[in-house]
Design a protein around this motif. Sequence first.
Motif, PDB file in Angstrom:
ATOM      1  N   GLU A   1      -5.367   5.574  -1.146  1.00  0.00           N
ATOM      2  CA  GLU A   1      -5.708   4.252  -1.656  1.00  0.00           C
ATOM      3  C   GLU A   1      -4.788   3.850  -2.809  1.00  0.00           C
ATOM      4  N   ALA A   2      -4.513   4.793  -3.702  1.00  0.00           N
ATOM      5  CA  ALA A   2      -3.652   4.482  -4.847  1.00  0.00           C
ATOM      6  C   ALA A   2      -2.227   4.181  -4.414  1.00  0.00           C
ATOM      7  N   ILE A   3      -1.710   4.950  -3.465  1.00  0.00           N
ATOM      8  CA  ILE A   3      -0.307   4.785  -3.053  1.00  0.00           C
ATOM      9  C   ILE A   3      -0.128   3.582  -2.130  1.00  0.00           C
ATOM     10  N   LYS A   4      -1.144   3.264  -1.340  1.00  0.00           N
ATOM     11  CA  LYS A   4      -1.035   2.091  -0.459  1.00  0.00           C
ATOM     12  C   LYS A   4      -0.771   0.820  -1.270  1.00  0.00           C
ATOM     13  N   LYS A   5      -1.444   0.671  -2.390  1.00  0.00           N
ATOM     14  CA  LYS A   5      -1.257  -0.524  -3.215  1.00  0.00           C
ATOM     15  C   LYS A   5       0.199  -0.665  -3.658  1.00  0.00           C
ATOM     16  N   LEU A   6       0.824   0.453  -4.015  1.00  0.00           N
ATOM     17  CA  LEU A   6       2.215   0.412  -4.472  1.00  0.00           C
ATOM     18  C   LEU A   6       3.145  -0.030  -3.345  1.00  0.00           C
ATOM     19  N   TRP A   7       2.939   0.508  -2.134  1.00  0.00           N
ATOM     20  CA  TRP A   7       3.792   0.132  -1.004  1.00  0.00           C
ATOM     21  C   TRP A   7       3.597  -1.333  -0.611  1.00  0.00           C
ATOM     22  N   LEU A   8       2.352  -1.789  -0.582  1.00  0.00           N
ATOM     23  CA  LEU A   8       2.104  -3.187  -0.207  1.00  0.00           C
ATOM     24  C   LEU A   8       2.706  -4.150  -1.227  1.00  0.00           C
ATOM     25  N   ASN A   9       2.666  -3.778  -2.494  1.00  0.00           N
ATOM     26  CA  ASN A   9       3.303  -4.618  -3.522  1.00  0.00           C
ATOM     27  C   ASN A   9       4.804  -4.721  -3.298  1.00  0.00           C
ATOM     28  N   LEU A  10       5.421  -3.622  -2.841  1.00  0.00           N
ATOM     29  CA  LEU A  10       6.859  -3.629  -2.599  1.00  0.00           C
ATOM     30  C   LEU A  10       7.213  -4.404  -1.332  1.00  0.00           C
ATOM     31  N   ILE A  11       6.395  -4.245  -0.308  1.00  0.00           N
ATOM     32  CA  ILE A  11       6.689  -4.858   0.993  1.00  0.00           C
ATOM     33  C   ILE A  11       6.454  -6.369   0.967  1.00  0.00           C
ATOM     34  N   GLU A  12       5.428  -6.807   0.265  1.00  0.00           N
ATOM     35  CA  GLU A  12       5.052  -8.232   0.290  1.00  0.00           C
ATOM     36  C   GLU A  12       5.882  -9.013  -0.712  1.00  0.00           C
ATOM     37  N   PHE A  13       7.170  -9.145  -0.406  1.00  0.00           N
ATOM     38  CA  PHE A  13       8.091  -9.855  -1.292  1.00  0.00           C
ATOM     39  C   PHE A  13       8.063 -11.358  -1.021  1.00  0.00           C
TER      40      PHE A  13
END
Length: 354
Positions: free
Chosen positions: A342-354
């Motif tokens: 859950e913690a790491i998913k947020k980081l990836w989605l923040n990076l992907i959703e540019f």
Amino acid sequence: MKRKIVLFCEALRNRAGIERMTVELANLLCDECSVTIITIDPFSDAECPYRIDTRVDVRSLNYSFNKSLFSPNLKNIRALRNILKEVRPSVVIAVATPMVRIAVPAARRLGIKTIGWEHFNIFAGSKIGALYKALAPWMVQDTVVLTEADAVDYRKFLAPRITVIPNFTSIGVNAPSDCSSKILLAVGRHAYQKGFDMLIKAWAKTDAPGWKLRIVGSGADREANERLAEELGLGERIEFKDSTPAIAEEFRQASCFVLSSRFEGLVLVLIEAKMMGLPTVCFDCPNSPREVVRDGVDGILIPPADIEALAHGLTDTLKDSQRLAEMGAKGREDAMLRYSPEAIKKLWLNLIEF
């Protein structure tokens, strides 16, 4: 409509950390994204050691990767470009820097964001490889590294757009160890990087009555390590086991974890050990143990490649069963907070959703 994501990697048939995290990330993101994994090598679901979510589309270029820095890999570039034109993803994540050499030209002028995902520190491997790692961030929109120390090293080379996202693990859903056995666990490939030769030499010097060192893993150096253990008279104090998908049970049967690597990226197995309630004794090798282990709180950091110090550290740690249990409990709490899906998913989605 879901954002389309492609993870581009060399293969998915080996029991290796990079391949495992490729599958884990694809599975993690497929609730929010439409995810495709593209491999260079031929793919067979039966050969893949990891469970791939049925929503993840897996395709293959059905070629092989020429690792020479001077090879243009034109067949792979053309084949990948054809698939990208069909899938039309918004993001391609090149899994490991060498894949950048193919992903960037394949995605050229297709309106696709390219991200490099590097799993090892910049100095791991050859000097030429380090130079290429330093140059690769200039070719992509973002480069993901696993530790803050990795980011510092990249920025020394003036590399732009470096983002730190650790690996994650869901192994915490399993019941943790109660640290009641006398098994010291090491996990990994029998290869120079993992330093099992140094561990075996340190174990021969460790004063730990009743304890057994269990090394779980396969690899080219296993026979040499077994011979070394025999030469040092460790027959009754050491056990070698093949790599296994049931690694949670190996953690649960142990009471302490040891990492003897000469160098690492972010050590997933170290995070897993903490999440399964094991205290850890680690070489403070470049680049990640000190970011995972809180020295004196949930583990012990040993000067890199110091066999005598590792033996002393193991001797002191293994003699106190109450301290082992306390450190293990603190480690599990910390790992669940920092390295959960859950913690790491947020980081990836923040990076992907540019």
